[in-house]
Motif scaffolding. Structure first.
Motif, PDB file in Angstrom:
ATOM      1  N   MET A  18     -50.225  28.600  52.925  1.00  0.00           N
ATOM      2  CA  MET A  18     -50.014  27.293  53.538  1.00  0.00           C
ATOM      3  C   MET A  18     -48.899  27.351  54.574  1.00  0.00           C
ATOM      4  O   MET A  18     -49.000  26.751  55.628  1.00  0.00           O
ATOM      5  CB  MET A  18     -49.711  26.248  52.470  1.00  0.00           C
ATOM      6  CG  MET A  18     -50.909  25.993  51.563  1.00  0.00           C
ATOM      7  SD  MET A  18     -50.531  24.836  50.275  1.00  0.00           S
ATOM      8  CE  MET A  18     -50.647  23.317  51.191  1.00  0.00           C
ATOM      9  N   GLU A  19     -47.827  28.084  54.271  1.00  0.00           N
ATOM     10  CA  GLU A  19     -46.736  28.213  55.236  1.00  0.00           C
ATOM     11  C   GLU A  19     -47.231  28.889  56.505  1.00  0.00           C
ATOM     12  O   GLU A  19     -46.922  28.459  57.601  1.00  0.00           O
ATOM     13  CB  GLU A  19     -45.585  28.997  54.613  1.00  0.00           C
ATOM     14  CG  GLU A  19     -44.831  28.214  53.551  1.00  0.00           C
ATOM     15  CD  GLU A  19     -43.897  29.089  52.733  1.00  0.00           C
ATOM     16  OE1 GLU A  19     -43.760  30.292  53.045  1.00  0.00           O
ATOM     17  OE2 GLU A  19     -43.310  28.568  51.780  1.00  0.00           O
ATOM     18  N   ASN A  20     -48.001  29.953  56.347  1.00  0.00           N
ATOM     19  CA  ASN A  20     -48.546  30.636  57.524  1.00  0.00           C
ATOM     20  C   ASN A  20     -49.479  29.722  58.297  1.00  0.00           C
ATOM     21  O   ASN A  20     -49.487  29.728  59.512  1.00  0.00           O
ATOM     22  CB  ASN A  20     -49.290  31.912  57.113  1.00  0.00           C
ATOM     23  CG  ASN A  20     -48.341  32.987  56.618  1.00  0.00           C
ATOM     24  OD1 ASN A  20     -47.151  32.946  56.878  1.00  0.00           O
ATOM     25  ND2 ASN A  20     -48.880  33.937  55.881  1.00  0.00           N
ATOM     26  N   ASP A  23     -47.312  27.125  60.174  1.00  0.00           N
ATOM     27  CA  ASP A  23     -46.178  27.668  60.888  1.00  0.00           C
ATOM     28  C   ASP A  23     -46.063  27.072  62.287  1.00  0.00           C
ATOM     29  O   ASP A  23     -46.680  27.538  63.239  1.00  0.00           O
ATOM     30  CB  ASP A  23     -46.298  29.194  60.957  1.00  0.00           C
ATOM     31  CG  ASP A  23     -45.024  29.856  61.435  1.00  0.00           C
ATOM     32  OD1 ASP A  23     -43.954  29.235  61.317  1.00  0.00           O
ATOM     33  OD2 ASP A  23     -45.108  30.996  61.917  1.00  0.00           O
ATOM     34  N   GLY A  24     -45.260  26.015  62.396  1.00  0.00           N
ATOM     35  CA  GLY A  24     -45.015  25.391  63.691  1.00  0.00           C
ATOM     36  C   GLY A  24     -46.141  24.501  64.196  1.00  0.00           C
ATOM     37  O   GLY A  24     -46.072  24.012  65.317  1.00  0.00           O
ATOM     38  N   LEU A  25     -47.185  24.307  63.417  1.00  0.00           N
ATOM     39  CA  LEU A  25     -48.318  23.485  63.848  1.00  0.00           C
ATOM     40  C   LEU A  25     -48.216  22.086  63.268  1.00  0.00           C
ATOM     41  O   LEU A  25     -47.727  21.892  62.165  1.00  0.00           O
ATOM     42  CB  LEU A  25     -49.638  24.125  63.403  1.00  0.00           C
ATOM     43  CG  LEU A  25     -49.902  25.529  63.916  1.00  0.00           C
ATOM     44  CD1 LEU A  25     -51.191  26.070  63.317  1.00  0.00           C
ATOM     45  CD2 LEU A  25     -49.988  25.535  65.430  1.00  0.00           C
ATOM     46  N   ASN A  26     -48.715  21.119  64.003  1.00  0.00           N
ATOM     47  CA  ASN A  26     -48.759  19.750  63.515  1.00  0.00           C
ATOM     48  C   ASN A  26     -50.217  19.364  63.363  1.00  0.00           C
ATOM     49  O   ASN A  26     -50.921  19.148  64.347  1.00  0.00           O
ATOM     50  CB  ASN A  26     -48.046  18.819  64.507  1.00  0.00           C
ATOM     51  CG  ASN A  26     -48.035  17.381  64.032  1.00  0.00           C
ATOM     52  OD1 ASN A  26     -48.723  17.012  63.085  1.00  0.00           O
ATOM     53  ND2 ASN A  26     -47.243  16.570  64.699  1.00  0.00           N
ATOM     54  N   PHE A  27     -50.700  19.293  62.139  1.00  0.00           N
ATOM     55  CA  PHE A  27     -52.101  18.985  61.884  1.00  0.00           C
ATOM     56  C   PHE A  27     -52.398  17.492  61.939  1.00  0.00           C
ATOM     57  O   PHE A  27     -53.554  17.102  62.011  1.00  0.00           O
ATOM     58  CB  PHE A  27     -52.542  19.553  60.537  1.00  0.00           C
ATOM     59  CG  PHE A  27     -52.674  21.046  60.549  1.00  0.00           C
ATOM     60  CD1 PHE A  27     -53.655  21.661  61.312  1.00  0.00           C
ATOM     61  CD2 PHE A  27     -51.812  21.831  59.824  1.00  0.00           C
ATOM     62  CE1 PHE A  27     -53.781  23.040  61.335  1.00  0.00           C
ATOM     63  CE2 PHE A  27     -51.928  23.206  59.835  1.00  0.00           C
ATOM     64  CZ  PHE A  27     -52.908  23.808  60.603  1.00  0.00           C
TER      65      PHE A  27
END
Length: 178
Positions: A18-20, A23-27
């Motif tokens: 989940m962290e990967n 990582d820096g993405l906004n879903f």
């Protein structure tokens, strides 16, 4: 668990995924999109399968098709293709591959040569048995970070979503899910 976020309560390998993933993405709204969540869940299951140490003789799709043929002797190939959302030409290729491997038998009734009926052969049953631990509902990757009850609830909701009726018989959950 008090004081832990939903993600931190998951096993380490699931948290890492989940962290990967985030990582820096906004879903944004995708966090509430069923199709997106189902796709990501399937991809995580698939990754766990790929990283497994077990060598399997069937892909997940092949296992699914053989399982349905085994449980529905004489099933029509076209009906099976429609039910599993597989294009007829692709299903024909898969079934021919099964035939070449001695896993299934195709029968064409003389009165209606447009129908192809499928039956599993002993080698197909052996292939299913040898991969059941990998693809069956009790495989470790099937639950992810869910408790057995949560997995049962999720499966109930997914069957409802997909229009798949639960089996009303006396078999155990383990038997029902494999």
């Amino acid at each position: 668990m008090l004081g832990q976020t939903e993600e931190s309560a998951l096993p380490a390998n699931t948290r890492r995924s989940m962290e990967n993933l985030e990582d820096g993405l906004n879903f944004g709204g995708l966090r509430h999109n069923t199709g997106f969540l189902l796709r990501i869940a399937w991809l995580q299951v698939r990754e766990a399968l790929d990283q497994s140490e077990h060598a399997v003789c069937l892909s997940a799709a092949e296992y699914t098709i053989l399982q349905v043929i085994a449980r529905t002797p004489g099933v029509q190939q076209g009906l099976l293709a429609r039910a599993l959302y597989i294009k007829p030409a692709a299903m024909t290729r898969l079934i021919r591959g099964f035939e070449d491997r001695g896993l299934v038998m195709r029968t064409i009734p003389p009165k209606n040569r447009r129908i192809v009926k499928l039956s599993i052969l002993p080698a197909g049953l052996v292939a299913l048995d040898s991969t059941r631990a990998q693809y069956g509902a009790n495989a470790p990757h099937e639950r992810g970070g869910l408790t057995p009850k949560e997995q049962q609830d999720l499966n109930h909701l997914l069957r409802k979503y997909c229009g798949i009726a639960p089996i009303q018989d006396t078999c155990t959950d383990t038997q029902r899910q494999t």
